[in-house]
Design an enzyme around this catalytic site. Structure first.
Site, PDB file in Angstrom:
ATOM      1  N   ARG A 184      43.677  37.500  43.629  1.00 21.00           N
ATOM      2  CA  ARG A 184      43.200  37.025  42.327  1.00 21.00           C
ATOM      3  C   ARG A 184      41.721  36.646  42.387  1.00 21.00           C
ATOM      4  NH1 ARG A 184      47.095  34.220  41.233  1.00 21.00           N
ATOM      5  NH2 ARG A 184      46.392  32.073  41.326  1.00 21.00           N
ATOM      6  N   ASP A 208      36.370  31.827  40.836  1.00 18.35           N
ATOM      7  CA  ASP A 208      37.014  31.736  39.521  1.00 18.35           C
ATOM      8  C   ASP A 208      36.068  31.199  38.449  1.00 18.35           C
ATOM      9  OD1 ASP A 208      38.469  31.230  41.879  1.00 18.35           O
ATOM     10  OD2 ASP A 208      40.200  30.439  40.815  1.00 18.35           O
ATOM     11  N   THR A 245      38.800  29.906  52.195  1.00 18.65           N
ATOM     12  CA  THR A 245      39.771  30.188  51.143  1.00 18.65           C
ATOM     13  C   THR A 245      40.580  28.931  50.872  1.00 18.65           C
ATOM     14  OG1 THR A 245      41.341  31.826  50.318  1.00 18.65           O
ATOM     15  CG2 THR A 245      41.806  30.921  52.506  1.00 18.65           C
ATOM     16  N   TRP A 288      39.108  37.914  39.845  1.00 17.56           N
ATOM     17  CA  TRP A 288      38.131  37.066  39.120  1.00 17.56           C
ATOM     18  C   TRP A 288      36.732  37.607  39.375  1.00 17.56           C
ATOM     19  CZ3 TRP A 288      40.837  34.998  35.692  1.00 17.56           C
ATOM     20  CH2 TRP A 288      41.895  34.106  35.892  1.00 17.56           C
ATOM     21  N   ASP A 346      37.273  23.665  35.069  1.00 19.86           N
ATOM     22  CA  ASP A 346      37.998  24.699  34.337  1.00 19.86           C
ATOM     23  C   ASP A 346      37.940  24.568  32.808  1.00 19.86           C
ATOM     24  OD1 ASP A 346      38.823  26.455  36.357  1.00 19.86           O
ATOM     25  OD2 ASP A 346      40.302  24.994  37.033  1.00 19.86           O
TER      26      ASP A 346
HETATM   27  N1  GLY Z   1      41.801  29.493  39.010  1.00 18.24           N
HETATM   28  C1  GLY Z   1      42.884  29.219  39.858  1.00 18.24           C
HETATM   29  C2  GLY Z   1      43.736  30.385  40.145  1.00 18.24           C
HETATM   30  O1  GLY Z   1      43.399  31.520  39.834  1.00 18.24           O
HETATM   31  O2  GLY Z   1      44.816  30.175  40.691  1.00 18.24           O
END
Ligand code: GLY
Length: 401
Positions: A243, A171, A231, A247, A111
């Site tokens: 989410r 993500d 997942t 993303w 990240d």
């Molecule tokens: N990147 C982790 C989330 O969206 O929770």
């Protein structure tokens, strides 16, 4: 009967007006300023507790979003006293990010883009910060150490190469702009090469035939072939974590921006179409798109997905032809209007966040996450709400990504 709104019924929804955008942004900026001193020397946690964030140190994957909010507020305000106050606060946070990557504190994951683009790349773009530039390049160097040549992807988490962690997650597409920026800044193509390889792998495997997306994709660590999708934070393996899909919208827009590949436009439209076709009638997604109208009593929303999706549509509009661009810009305006009307913080004395009703991780009988931040403010939801408003008020805004 279709339990979701239909694509054509979206035309009946109003978009946000310039007056509302101004009101919303100035309220966000007032909130940032009001609580700035409370977070001095630290950062809000990833999610709030009873709609108020607790101060923490610079750890985890989300602290860059807070610095991003401070920079967006810095860009918005006109009066020199508040501008200076915001700049000083943001620069202090940049120093914290510099120390974090120099000391390799909690950076053994992918990240780096979420952490370093809205904080340190933003600092460099806005003020020419040398510290921000150096920190962001160190973060890019760290990120490329997670590249797996067998399968050509950046490994998300865990021990490098281990079969049970040989995976990427959707993500990560938002972590890659850091690598493109690093190549541009240093003239070294190695960052861009890795980003490009990851994008092509992700685009190949992450979108399912029905246009929903996998959250995580496991690869075979011997052959590099697709192994299976799964997942972590979605309801179950075959469902669409809201989410993750958001993303995917912003991530495919970034893939188009950086690779220039026209075939990714179609991927963007597919992922976006699935997301829009699975919204309940107030346009704010449930935390997993498997839920629909009527689930309000039992399932929480994830408002952050709406604003991430809106940012992706606004970014993508830059690379589309007139009619398509107008279409996605208008849709983004409707999503942001829905969040502004029904989910944003209107009373800044009652919450130190910007947007209510986000969901970080909700445990289900079928997923592997730890429950955290359910029906709360989430710091990236606050950031992307401000980013979406900034984009809508100034389509020429120089993005941090
Ligand atoms: N990147 C982790 C989330 O969206 O929770």
């Amino acid at each position: 009967m279709n339990k979701w709104i239909t694509d054509s019924s979206l035309s009946g929804y109003p978009g946000i007006t310039q007056g509302e955008i101004k009101d919303a942004l100035s309220l966000c900026v007032s909130g940032v300023l009001k609580y700035l001193d409370d977070f001095d020397g630290g950062f809000p946690q990833a999610s709030s507790v009873d709609n108020n964030y607790i101060k923490d140190k610079n750890r985890g994957w989300t602290t860059g979003f807070y610095t991003g909010e401070v920079w967006l507020a810095y860009e918005y305000v006109k009066d020199p006293v508040n501008k200076e106050k915001l700049r000083t606060a943001a620069e202090k946070q940049v120093t914290s990010f510099y120390g974090r990557i120099r000391d390799k504190f909690d950076v053994e994951h992918h990240d780096m883009g979420f952490l370093y683009s809205p904080s340190c790349v933003a600092a460099y773009k806005l003020t020419g910060s040398k510290e921000g530039r150096e920190a962001a390049i160190m973060a890019a160097d760290k990120l490329i150490t997670r590249f797996q040549p067998v399968g050509e992807f950046i490994q998300a988490w865990g021990e490098m190469g281990a079969a049970d962690n040989y995976r990427f997650i959707i993500d990560c597409l938002l972590n890659l702009p850091l690598l493109y920026w690093a190549s541009l800044e240093t003239g070294d193509e190695k960052y861009r090469d890795i980003a490009e390889k990851h994008i092509h792998t992700a685009m190949k495997y992450v979108i399912r035939d029905n246009d929903s997306t996998w959250h995580t994709v496991f690869m075979d660590n011997t052959s590099g072939a697709f192994h299976h999708g799964a997942t972590c934070q979605g309801y179950m393996d075959g469902s669409a974590w809201a989410r993750g899909q958001a993303w995917g919208i912003y991530g495919t827009a970034m893939a188009c921006k950086y690779t220039g590949r026209k075939e990714y436009i179609d991927y963007f439209k597919r992922v976006t179409g699935y997301f829009l076709g699975h919204l309940p009638d107030d346009l704010c997604p449930f935390w997993d798109l498997t839920f629909g109208n009527g689930d309000e009593k039992t399932e929480p929303r994830d408002s952050s997905s709406a604003v991430i999706a809106a940012c992706g549509m606004l970014e993508m509009s830059k690379y589309l032809d007139g009619e398509d661009a107008a279409h996605y810009t208008a849709l983004a305006g409707k999503l942001v209007k829905a969040v502004y009307d029904n989910y944003s913080v209107k009373d800044i004395d009652s919450s130190n966040g910007r947007v209510l009703h986000g969901t970080y991780s909700k445990k289900s009988p079928y997923n592997t996450c730890t429950e955290e931040g359910v029906d709360e403010c989430v710091i990236w939801g606050d950031y992307y709400y401000m980013e979406a408003l900034t984009r809508l008020s100034n389509p020429g805004w120089n993005i941090y990504w």
